[in-house]
Motif scaffolding. Structure first.
Motif, PDB file in Angstrom:
ATOM      1  N   ALA A   1       0.871  -1.103  -0.073  1.00 37.13           N
ATOM      2  CA  ALA A   1      -0.028  -0.116   0.060  1.00 37.13           C
ATOM      3  C   ALA A   1       0.877   1.197   0.023  1.00 37.13           C
ATOM      4  N   GLN A   2       1.885   1.282   0.855  1.00 35.12           N
ATOM      5  CA  GLN A   2       2.773   2.632   0.942  1.00 35.12           C
ATOM      6  C   GLN A   2       3.452   2.862  -0.378  1.00 35.12           C
ATOM      7  N   GLN A   3       3.735   1.898  -1.254  1.00 32.16           N
ATOM      8  CA  GLN A   3       4.648   2.166  -2.382  1.00 32.16           C
ATOM      9  C   GLN A   3       3.963   2.938  -3.366  1.00 32.16           C
ATOM     10  N   VAL A   4       2.700   3.238  -3.373  1.00 32.56           N
ATOM     11  CA  VAL A   4       2.127   4.098  -4.575  1.00 32.56           C
ATOM     12  C   VAL A   4       2.017   5.328  -4.112  1.00 32.56           C
ATOM     13  N   LYS A   5       2.770   6.377  -4.932  1.00 30.40           N
ATOM     14  CA  LYS A   5       2.989   7.772  -4.681  1.00 30.40           C
ATOM     15  C   LYS A   5       2.603   8.224  -6.204  1.00 30.40           C
ATOM     16  N   LEU A   6       1.206   9.006  -6.126  1.00 33.01           N
ATOM     17  CA  LEU A   6       1.155   9.553  -7.576  1.00 33.01           C
ATOM     18  C   LEU A   6       1.154  11.216  -7.419  1.00 33.01           C
ATOM     19  N   SER A   7       1.526  11.686  -8.558  1.00 32.34           N
ATOM     20  CA  SER A   7       1.610  13.065  -8.755  1.00 32.34           C
ATOM     21  C   SER A   7       0.259  13.631  -8.610  1.00 32.34           C
ATOM     22  N   THR A   8       0.163  15.196  -8.083  1.00 32.70           N
ATOM     23  CA  THR A   8      -1.075  15.622  -7.965  1.00 32.70           C
ATOM     24  C   THR A   8      -2.004  15.504  -9.067  1.00 32.70           C
ATOM     25  N   GLU A   9      -1.096  15.851 -10.449  1.00 30.53           N
ATOM     26  CA  GLU A   9      -1.816  15.816 -11.562  1.00 30.53           C
ATOM     27  C   GLU A   9      -2.574  14.490 -12.003  1.00 30.53           C
ATOM     28  N   VAL A  10      -1.846  13.239 -11.636  1.00 33.46           N
ATOM     29  CA  VAL A  10      -2.258  12.307 -11.960  1.00 33.46           C
ATOM     30  C   VAL A  10      -3.732  11.822 -10.863  1.00 33.46           C
ATOM     31  N   GLU A  11      -3.631  12.299  -9.628  1.00 29.11           N
ATOM     32  CA  GLU A  11      -4.709  12.170  -8.798  1.00 29.11           C
ATOM     33  C   GLU A  11      -5.901  13.011  -9.437  1.00 29.11           C
ATOM     34  N   GLN A  12      -5.547  14.179  -9.674  1.00 33.26           N
ATOM     35  CA  GLN A  12      -6.679  14.991 -10.067  1.00 33.26           C
ATOM     36  C   GLN A  12      -7.318  14.551 -11.346  1.00 33.26           C
ATOM     37  N   ALA A  13      -6.672  13.874 -12.144  1.00 34.76           N
ATOM     38  CA  ALA A  13      -6.910  13.329 -13.548  1.00 34.76           C
ATOM     39  C   ALA A  13      -7.893  12.059 -13.110  1.00 34.76           C
ATOM     40  N   MET A  14      -7.440  11.193 -12.276  1.00 32.69           N
ATOM     41  CA  MET A  14      -8.396  10.014 -11.859  1.00 32.69           C
ATOM     42  C   MET A  14      -9.692  10.622 -11.261  1.00 32.69           C
ATOM     43  N   GLN A  15      -9.771  11.555 -10.530  1.00 36.24           N
ATOM     44  CA  GLN A  15     -10.813  12.328 -10.006  1.00 36.24           C
ATOM     45  C   GLN A  15     -11.789  12.633 -11.065  1.00 36.24           C
ATOM     46  N   GLN A  16     -11.380  13.043 -12.275  1.00 40.60           N
ATOM     47  CA  GLN A  16     -12.253  13.811 -13.356  1.00 40.60           C
ATOM     48  C   GLN A  16     -12.943  12.397 -14.091  1.00 40.60           C
ATOM     49  N   VAL A  17     -12.797  11.134 -13.739  1.00 42.29           N
ATOM     50  CA  VAL A  17     -13.715  10.486 -14.310  1.00 42.29           C
ATOM     51  C   VAL A  17     -15.053  10.525 -13.914  1.00 42.29           C
ATOM     52  N   SER A  18     -16.036  10.366 -15.116  1.00 34.44           N
ATOM     53  CA  SER A  18     -17.420  10.952 -14.597  1.00 34.44           C
ATOM     54  C   SER A  18     -18.321   9.619 -14.621  1.00 34.44           C
ATOM     55  N   PRO A  19     -19.020   9.682 -13.327  1.00 34.23           N
ATOM     56  CA  PRO A  19     -20.253   8.517 -13.662  1.00 34.23           C
ATOM     57  C   PRO A  19     -21.134   8.769 -14.679  1.00 34.23           C
ATOM     58  N   ASP A  20     -21.561  10.204 -14.852  1.00 34.62           N
ATOM     59  CA  ASP A  20     -22.357  10.609 -16.041  1.00 34.62           C
ATOM     60  C   ASP A  20     -21.683  10.150 -17.318  1.00 34.62           C
ATOM     61  N   ASP A  21     -20.418  10.387 -17.738  1.00 33.36           N
ATOM     62  CA  ASP A  21     -20.058  10.246 -18.668  1.00 33.36           C
ATOM     63  C   ASP A  21     -20.288   8.681 -19.008  1.00 33.36           C
ATOM     64  N   ILE A  22     -19.822   8.044 -17.816  1.00 32.25           N
ATOM     65  CA  ILE A  22     -19.944   6.348 -18.100  1.00 32.25           C
ATOM     66  C   ILE A  22     -21.355   5.894 -18.435  1.00 32.25           C
ATOM     67  N   LYS A  23     -22.250   6.629 -17.858  1.00 26.89           N
ATOM     68  CA  LYS A  23     -23.892   6.307 -18.196  1.00 26.89           C
ATOM     69  C   LYS A  23     -24.112   6.698 -19.716  1.00 26.89           C
ATOM     70  N   ALA A  24     -23.528   7.903 -20.018  1.00 28.82           N
ATOM     71  CA  ALA A  24     -23.829   8.460 -21.487  1.00 28.82           C
ATOM     72  C   ALA A  24     -23.257   7.376 -22.494  1.00 28.82           C
ATOM     73  N   HIS A  25     -22.050   6.796 -22.194  1.00 26.83           N
ATOM     74  CA  HIS A  25     -21.414   5.903 -23.148  1.00 26.83           C
ATOM     75  C   HIS A  25     -22.199   4.684 -23.160  1.00 26.83           C
ATOM     76  N   ILE A  26     -22.536   4.151 -22.362  1.00 25.68           N
ATOM     77  CA  ILE A  26     -23.354   3.010 -22.261  1.00 25.68           C
ATOM     78  C   ILE A  26     -24.627   3.107 -22.599  1.00 25.68           C
ATOM     79  N   THR A  27     -25.413   4.111 -22.498  1.00 26.28           N
ATOM     80  CA  THR A  27     -26.684   4.618 -23.128  1.00 26.28           C
ATOM     81  C   THR A  27     -26.611   4.460 -24.629  1.00 26.28           C
ATOM     82  N   TYR A  28     -25.683   4.970 -25.068  1.00 27.64           N
ATOM     83  CA  TYR A  28     -25.482   5.039 -26.574  1.00 27.64           C
ATOM     84  C   TYR A  28     -25.202   3.553 -27.063  1.00 27.64           C
TER      85      TYR A  28
END
Length: 543
Positions: free
Chosen positions: A22-49
């Motif tokens: 667990a302690q071995q993962v150190k991510l940059s702020t940029e990567v952490e923020q990019a991961m948080q931008q995954v959107s449940p609404d986008d996922i729903k929209a892709h599946i819907t189409y």
């Protein structure tokens, strides 16, 4: 009791490993923020189409599948993913061949007394995707499970010459084999390969279930042809040498063994206990068959995100998912469109979300990322198998595959199972990524389902590329940890049915976490200077 102890010990070690990494993962702020931008609404929209009725179930070679291809390409273009298919396009052509059996007859000479066999009831012969007409006559031999793994202490072929013979095989594996090893050696393509390597000219699969019927193949059997007209991928064909592939029922199987003084009720437990029971049989088989073909063009979609390291960017971490589903089929409750919302529009949506994470990271990982959306998974992992055999990048440049197939986003994601990770150093990356996201890692809760070989990651494994497929674990918020029960109920209603559409059960926050997890597993591999390795002595280490 010993088996239970081993199971609990394995689980304990796995959970311990999760904590230790667990302690071995150190991510940059940029990567952490990019991961948080995954959107449940986008996922729903892709599946819907992708699961809309207008795509008509995304059957390979159909207009609806082409609409799915166009949609995915458009999404990847918008995320600055570059084309990595054939001739600098987004696509790889996949030539599907649907083979139908015509006249087909099987006869026995020196058969057991009072044995009358009927086509469609006692036996079925599969069409040959390469040879329109086949005639064969050869003696029979019983080869147990058809397994030859002397390094694992089991070999059905040891001491028996089957050159020029038709082998009868019943599907299964010794109890001592792990779930993923069992799934591998039981796979039809592996059984055919081993039989051919030992000189057999035909394979007959025999049912060990007295209530089972022979398979119904009236709708055809799929293979993939290469651009020279040879069979590239098939679950029912290995080479011209194996010109007969057939199935027989329990009654005929039992009679043939009895004639050789073998009792099926004794043989089956012996095989399960790891004791081969192979023997030459007294009867011989004659068979003739004709096959007709329908050829269908379909496509894999392939994109690339270039890495940042001058040397390592020539290597690739693959994120795969299958784009196809079952098309239009038998109506269920008045609906005949098999939309495939969970299977696998959700997996495709996850891969698009991973591409979006990379889009939002300016400093790309050291290795490049390959996004591969494949056709023909529902026909037997055909598109991924073709890509793994004929990749659009050098095969040795692909260091790992992280596959996403029906993540089953129907409840909060609290724990996971990583099918196949236990065979390689990817297990460490899974543990690290899971711990970072607060997820427990559990052993496969359904080992008898052979899920490891039933999706596209297996195609990469067969080409020597470490791969895995993340599925849900059993953990639930109420502490009952019985998510498998809920999934079983869900599966009975939705899996491979028209009811698997956007109106079913979804937890899009779980979809977000799946995408984050699969991204992070791949990202850790892409950043590591050392490429993933198979565990020493593993069954897949020599592929």
């Amino acid at each position: 009791m010993i088996k239970l102890y081993k199971h609990l010990l394995s689980a304990a070690l796995l959970l311990s490993a999760t904590g230790s990494f667990a302690q071995q993962v150190k991510l940059s702020t940029e990567v952490e923020q990019a991961m948080q931008q995954v959107s449940p609404d986008d996922i729903k929209a892709h599946i819907t189409y992708l699961a809309d009725d207008k795509l008509k179930g995304r059957g390979p070679g159909t207009e609806g599948y082409q609409m799915a291809v166009d949609y995915v390409v458009g999404q990847l273009k918008g995320l600055d993913v570059k084309p990595a298919g054939e001739n600098n396009t987004w696509l790889q052509t996949v030539r599907l061949r649907k083979a139908f059996i015509g006249d087909a007859n099987l006869t026995l000479s020196d058969a057991p007394a009072n044995t009358n066999i009927s086509k469609g009831k006692d036996y079925v012969i599969y069409p040959n995707p390469l040879l329109p007409k086949v005639s064969i006559s050869a003696p029979l031999a019983f080869l147990g499970y058809g397994i030859s793994e002397p390094n694992l202490g089991y070999d059905d072929y040891a001491g028996l010459d089957v050159k020029g013979k038709i082998v009868i095989i019943t599907r299964g594996a010794p109890e001592k084999f792990s779930s993923s090893v069992s799934a591998h050696v039981m796979n039809a393509s592996q059984i055919l390969k081993v039989a051919a390597q030992h000189g057999a000219v035909g394979v007959i699969m025999a049912s060990a279930d007295s209530a089972a019927r022979v398979p119904n193949i009236s709708r055809g059997v799929y293979s993939i042809m290469d651009d020279k007209g040879a069979v590239s991928v098939s679950r029912t064909f290995y080479s011209k040498q194996i010109s007969l592939y057939a199935s027989i029922n329990y009654a005929l199987f039992k009679a043939l063994l009895q004639q050789a003084d073998k009792n099926l009720q004794t043989v089956l437990p012996q095989l399960k206990a790891g004791q081969p029971s192979s023997a030459l049989l007294k009867a011989s088989v004659g068979a003739s068959l004709s096959s007709t073909y329908q050829d269908i063009l379909s496509y894999n979609v392939i994109g690339k995100i270039e890495g940042s390291d001058p040397k390592l960017k020539k290597e690739y971490v693959v994120h795969s998912a299958h784009l196809d589903h079952l098309g239009i089929g038998t109506p269920v409750q008045g609906d005949s469109i098999y939309n495939g919302a969970h299977d696998n529009a959700s997996g495709v949506a996850s891969v698009i979300s991973i591409a979006k994470i990379y889009h939002n990271i300016k400093l790309k990982p050291k290795r490049s990322i390959l996004v591969v959306l494949v056709t023909g998974e529902e026909l037997g992992d055909l598109g991924s198998n073709y890509f793994a055999k004929h990749p659009t990048v050098p095969v040795k440049s692909m260091v790992a595959d992280v596959n996403t197939d029906m993540p089953t986003i129907i409840a909060p994601l609290l724990s996971i199972t990583a099918l196949g990770a236990e065979h390689s150093s990817l297990e460490k990356n899974v543990a690290q990524a899971a711990a970072y996201l607060g997820l427990d890692v559990e052993p496969d809760p359904e080992p008898k389902q052979a899920r490891f070989t039933r999706s596209d990651q297996y195609s990469f494994v067969l080409e020597g590329i470490p791969a895995l497929h993340v599925k849900y674990g059993a953990k639930t918020a109420d502490g009952k940890n019985n998510l498998n029960d809920f999934v079983a109920t869900w599966r009975a209603k939705y899996y491979h049915k028209p009811q698997d559409d956007i109106n079913g059960i979804f937890d899009f926050e779980a979809g977000k976490k799946y995408a984050q997890l699969n991204f992070l597993i791949g990202y850790l591999v892409a950043q590591d200077p050392a490429r993933p390795t198979w565990n020493t002595g593993d069954i897949f280490a020599t592929k």
